[in-house]
Each structure stands twice: as C-alpha cells, then as structure tokens.
Design a protein around this motif. Structure first.
Motif, PDB file in Angstrom:
ATOM      1  N   CYS A 279       0.919  -1.056   0.080  1.00  0.00           N
ATOM      2  CA  CYS A 279      -0.017   0.170   0.097  1.00  0.00           C
ATOM      3  C   CYS A 279       0.902   1.251  -0.115  1.00  0.00           C
ATOM      4  O   CYS A 279       0.263   2.318  -0.048  1.00  0.00           O
ATOM      5  CB  CYS A 279      -0.790   0.130   1.155  1.00  0.00           C
ATOM      6  N   ALA A 280       2.303   1.218   0.094  1.00  0.00           N
ATOM      7  CA  ALA A 280       2.987   2.436   0.045  1.00  0.00           C
ATOM      8  C   ALA A 280       3.203   2.791  -1.266  1.00  0.00           C
ATOM      9  O   ALA A 280       3.303   2.044  -2.388  1.00  0.00           O
ATOM     10  CB  ALA A 280       4.154   1.962   0.744  1.00  0.00           C
ATOM     11  N   TYR A 281       3.535   4.183  -1.490  1.00  0.00           N
ATOM     12  CA  TYR A 281       3.749   4.739  -2.724  1.00  0.00           C
ATOM     13  C   TYR A 281       5.290   4.635  -2.996  1.00  0.00           C
ATOM     14  O   TYR A 281       5.552   4.644  -4.053  1.00  0.00           O
ATOM     15  CB  TYR A 281       3.272   6.298  -2.775  1.00  0.00           C
ATOM     16  N   VAL A 282       5.935   4.372  -2.040  1.00  0.00           N
ATOM     17  CA  VAL A 282       7.493   4.082  -2.253  1.00  0.00           C
ATOM     18  C   VAL A 282       7.741   2.791  -1.518  1.00  0.00           C
ATOM     19  O   VAL A 282       7.241   2.354  -0.553  1.00  0.00           O
ATOM     20  CB  VAL A 282       8.344   5.084  -1.691  1.00  0.00           C
ATOM     21  N   LYS A 283       8.750   2.197  -2.203  1.00  0.00           N
ATOM     22  CA  LYS A 283       9.450   0.973  -1.368  1.00  0.00           C
ATOM     23  C   LYS A 283       9.931   1.180   0.014  1.00  0.00           C
ATOM     24  O   LYS A 283      10.538   2.085   0.111  1.00  0.00           O
ATOM     25  CB  LYS A 283      10.333   0.236  -2.346  1.00  0.00           C
ATOM     26  N   VAL A 284       9.580   0.488   1.083  1.00  0.00           N
ATOM     27  CA  VAL A 284      10.087   0.641   2.369  1.00  0.00           C
ATOM     28  C   VAL A 284      10.681  -0.831   2.893  1.00  0.00           C
ATOM     29  O   VAL A 284      10.479  -1.648   2.404  1.00  0.00           O
ATOM     30  CB  VAL A 284       8.893   0.782   3.307  1.00  0.00           C
ATOM     31  N   GLU A 285      11.593  -0.342   3.832  1.00  0.00           N
ATOM     32  CA  GLU A 285      12.118  -1.805   4.553  1.00  0.00           C
ATOM     33  C   GLU A 285      12.049  -1.410   6.133  1.00  0.00           C
ATOM     34  O   GLU A 285      12.303  -0.407   6.598  1.00  0.00           O
ATOM     35  CB  GLU A 285      13.868  -1.521   4.035  1.00  0.00           C
ATOM     36  N   ILE A 286      11.757  -2.392   6.958  1.00  0.00           N
ATOM     37  CA  ILE A 286      11.183  -2.397   8.136  1.00  0.00           C
ATOM     38  C   ILE A 286      12.485  -2.933   8.931  1.00  0.00           C
ATOM     39  O   ILE A 286      13.223  -3.802   8.584  1.00  0.00           O
ATOM     40  CB  ILE A 286      10.055  -3.370   8.454  1.00  0.00           C
ATOM     41  N   SER A 287      12.933  -2.105  10.159  1.00  0.00           N
ATOM     42  CA  SER A 287      13.936  -2.599  10.774  1.00  0.00           C
ATOM     43  C   SER A 287      13.560  -2.036  12.119  1.00  0.00           C
ATOM     44  O   SER A 287      12.854  -1.485  12.441  1.00  0.00           O
ATOM     45  CB  SER A 287      15.302  -1.739  10.077  1.00  0.00           C
ATOM     46  N   ALA A 288      14.621  -2.427  13.057  1.00  0.00           N
ATOM     47  CA  ALA A 288      14.642  -1.802  14.486  1.00  0.00           C
ATOM     48  C   ALA A 288      14.326  -0.075  14.424  1.00  0.00           C
ATOM     49  O   ALA A 288      14.889   0.524  13.447  1.00  0.00           O
ATOM     50  CB  ALA A 288      16.034  -2.361  15.270  1.00  0.00           C
TER      51      ALA A 288
END
Length: 274
Positions: free
Chosen positions: A139-148
């Motif tokens: 659902c994001a308009y940009v690619k995201v990366e999940i981290s601490a």
C-alpha cells in the motif's frame, strides 16, 4: 445548530485514524497466525482494537517508554509507522514459548531482558518483520524496509499527533497487547485503508493505454458566518477567498493530491497540482 471548528492538523489526524483501522486488523490477524504456526503459542486476537491519539509531547514522555521494543520505518523527518512490543508481551510469551509455562517473572519498564526473553524477541521479530514489510509495500507509494525503530530521532512538528492502535491478544489464560503506532503524515506515503482490499493489479497491462479512476474534489475550508449560512438560498452565490482544492479517494477519504482551481486557454475548468 452548532458547527464544530477543527484545525487542519486535527482533520488530517481523524482521516488517518479511520484509515488505520483496517490495516491494524490485518496486521493483528497475521501476527497471531504466524505466532501460532511457528512459535507454537496458541495466540488469537481478543476483542476490538482500541485507538488512542496523543500529542507528541505526551507520546514522547509517557507512551513511548512503556512500549520498549519497536520495528518500523521513518518516511520523512516527522512521519513514521511502527509496531511496538512491550515488556509484558515479551515476558509472558517467551516463558510459554520456552517450556509451556506462564510463570514469567514480574517485570518493570526498565528491567533487562532475560536470556529466554531475548531469544524469544529475536525469533518473534524475525518472523513478523518480512510480513509487515510486505503489507506496507502493498500500500506504500514508495518501497519501504522495516528495521529496528527508535522514535527518539523523530522531529515532531507543532500540533502533530501520534495514533496508537492497541491490539489485545490472548493465549491460554493470558492476555498481551501489541501496538501499531503512526504519526500524522503517513497517509502522504501509504494508502493504508486499502492494503489487501482494493489493490489494483497491473500485471499483463502493457497494452493498457488508459487507466480510469474516480476521485472526489473537495474545496479547502472557507469562512462564512452563521448568519451567512442560514440566509443562503437557491441561486445565490458567495465569494471564496481561496481556490485550493483537495483530490480525495472516495473509498477511505484520504487526500491524494492538493491543487488550485482555475481555467485553461479554452476556458475549461482545471485543477493545477501543487
């Protein structure tokens, strides 16, 4: 007749709270399923998701310290989304996971992790992190990366608010909770309401020349006195001091773009995106 005045910040915050409900529910059900399937903890979502909105100052001083472990993503200097895990969740879940026991030690906010708790937390985060990243990227308009995630580095703006969706989860006779945390501004980067629901698939569309969508146009707030409003009749007109408009997704009422209403060379009404 009473008209409740609201600031733009409050309006945006209300829009985001509505958009977060479906997203938080999706995350909760998938987190419980992953925990049951991989950590053998018979966890299910219990009850309704509760939603609370906090001023940035209150969140920093009182709320964030009680949600000790977070993973998430920061979109800009003041906008973020995170999943928060408190000490109670780690303590109760880890001791059941380690040996089927519920006699976890009593913990305080500042307590250090035991070896058992540290091992569980590491395994739990490794399991849920890819799923949360996939859900956000849907659902994001940009690619995201999940981290601490550490929200001490967030530059909160004046009047900015932080919303927390608290999900209660139950296993055996115990209840624990997870928090889905968002700051105002996330809807500029994610269409959270529609994650997994009305996603538009663009596979095999190389020959697609035109993609139609429906948007609603909403004029920005303008000022009229109560007397002016009550005296309006059909056919009358009034002056708008501002020609700003918002283009709104009719499904979740999120603001997609903002623009200015005007006319073109052929006297067509146009909206110029700003």
């Amino acid at each position: 007749m009473l008209i409740k005045k609201t600031t733009q910040a409050d309006f945006d915050s209300q829009q985001q709270a509505r958009a977060m409900r479906g997203f938080a529910s999706t995350l909760a059900s998938k987190i419980c399923a992953i925990t049951r399937g991989n950590l053998s903890i018979p966890m299910i979502q219990a009850g309704e998701i509760s939603v609370a909105s906090h001023a940035a100052k209150e969140y920093i001083e009182k709320i964030s310290p009680s949600i000790k472990y977070k993973i998430g993503v920061q979109f800009d200097e003041s906008s973020f989304i995170a999943i928060g895990i408190d000490s109670n969740f780690v303590s109760k879940s880890s001791y059941y996971w380690a040996g089927g026991r519920l006699d976890a030690p009593v913990k305080t906010i500042n307590s250090n992790l035991t070896g058992c708790e540290a091992a569980f937390l590491k395994s739990f985060i490794e399991l849920i992190q890819p799923m949360i990243q996939e859900e956000l990227n849907n659902c994001a308009y940009v690619k995201v990366e999940i981290s601490a995630f550490d929200d001490n580095g967030i530059a909160f703006k004046n009047e900015q608010r932080v919303q927390i969706n608290t999900v209660n989860c139950a296993f055996k006779d115990e209840e624990v909770s997870l928090s889905i945390i968002t700051s105002d501004g996330v809807l500029n980067y994610c269409n959270l309401k529609n994650a997994g629901e009305t996603e538009i698939k663009l596979k095999d569309t190389r020959n697609l020349l035109e993609l139609n969508t429906e948007l609603e146009a909403c004029f920005e707030p303008f000022q009229l006195t109560m007397g002016d409003i009550l005296n309006l009749e059909v056919g009358q007109s009034f002056i708008m001091n501002d020609n700003a408009v918002s283009l709104i997704n009719p499904l979740d009422k999120s603001v997609i773009k903002k623009g200015i209403l005007g006319s073109g060379d052929q006297n067509n009404q146009l909206v110029k995106i700003i």
